[in-house]
Design a protein around this motif. Structure first.
Motif: not given
Length: 285
Positions: A269-285
């Motif tokens: 649930i934590r991954k779906i709610c935000g952790e997965n998105c944070l991983r992408v933001l950390n990788a790209v920005l």
């Protein structure tokens, strides 16, 4: 009233929201001029809201936000026609604070064909390839929602960073041109990207379907590729036809309860709610 505002965002516990500047291709104003006007309005609102909101423009600003009680805003553009075939416009948008570009809407533009042009078999144009390379270079998130399938695979082959489908669902669960095939979902997972589930009723199931239908999409994607590649995309204020049972952004606590009742683990649930998105933001920005 709409589906979204800052007080409701806060009450729902939303930490980061993607704000899309979306030009109406049928309007008399050019897409670029529309986006510049919308961007100016965003900045007006943001300057009045900085006590409770922070714009995410870099890895450093993301890390800073996570240590604050503020909400985060990531500015995006939906529809690459705004560039008018000029790569400099991408850099102008970047300087305006835009950090993601949805390469197409449903129509064809200078970058690629959208899903409404799928029968042509058109993929990324030469200009489209320049755009993807430049986005990789300057640190912008490539969004493949709306793009026709040939262009989708061109992007995945060319892009050096994770990609997102910011508001897309599973075609295996509900056969709609805007949804992703299982192979496309696997492709995004292989790129370590994220699929943001869309809450528009037409893309989820039969009319009158409720939250159980949304969870069928979640179940299928998690069964197919695991729980590392899924998030919530919503499309709030981008539609007037949300899934029955979803009125606005305050639905999120109820969605979390639904997932718990489906015996989803707290880690998932934590991954779906935000952790997965944070991983992408950390990788790209």
């Amino acid at each position: 009233v709409g589906h979204f505002d800052l007080p409701r965002m806060q009450s729902a516990g939303v930490k980061i929201q993607f704000f899309a500047l979306f030009p109406d291709i049928t309007a008399s104003l050019s897409p670029l001029r529309q986006v510049l006007i919308l961007g100016d309005y965003f900045w007006e609102q943001y300057e009045e809201s900085q006590e409770i909101m922070q714009l995410i423009t870099s890895h450093q600003s993301l890390l800073q936000l996570l240590g604050l009680k503020k909400c985060g805003a990531l500015l995006t553009v939906e529809g690459g026609e705004v560039l008018e075939g000029d790569l400099r416009m991408l850099r102008v948008l970047y300087r305006m604070g835009v950090r993601s570009l949805c390469l197409t809407w449903n129509n064809r533009n200078e970058i690629a064909d959208g899903v409404a042009e799928m029968q042509t078999g058109g993929g990324l144009t030469l200009f489209g390839r320049e755009v993807v390379r430049e986005m990789n270079k300057i640190g912008m998130i490539v969004d493949v929602s709306h793009i026709a399938e040939k262009g989708f695979w061109d992007v995945l082959e060319l892009c050096e960073a994770p990609v997102i489908a910011s508001h897309s669902n599973s075609q295996a669960v509900w056969d709609h041109p805007r949804n992703l095939t299982d192979e496309q979902i696997k492709g995004i997972a292989q790129k370590k990207g994220v699929i943001g589930l869309n809450f528009v009723a037409d893309f989820l199931g039969e009319q009158g379907s409720g939250l159980d239908q949304l969870l069928r999409h979640i179940d299928h994607i998690c069964d197919l590729v695991g729980d590392d590649y899924l998030g919530f995309g919503s499309d709030f204020d981008g539609t007037d036809n949300l899934l029955a049972g979803i009125d606005d952004v305050t639905i999120y606590p109820e969605l979390i309860s639904f997932l718990k009742k489906r015996n989803y683990k707290d880690t998932t649930i934590r991954k779906i709610c935000g952790e997965n998105c944070l991983r992408v933001l950390n990788a790209v920005l």
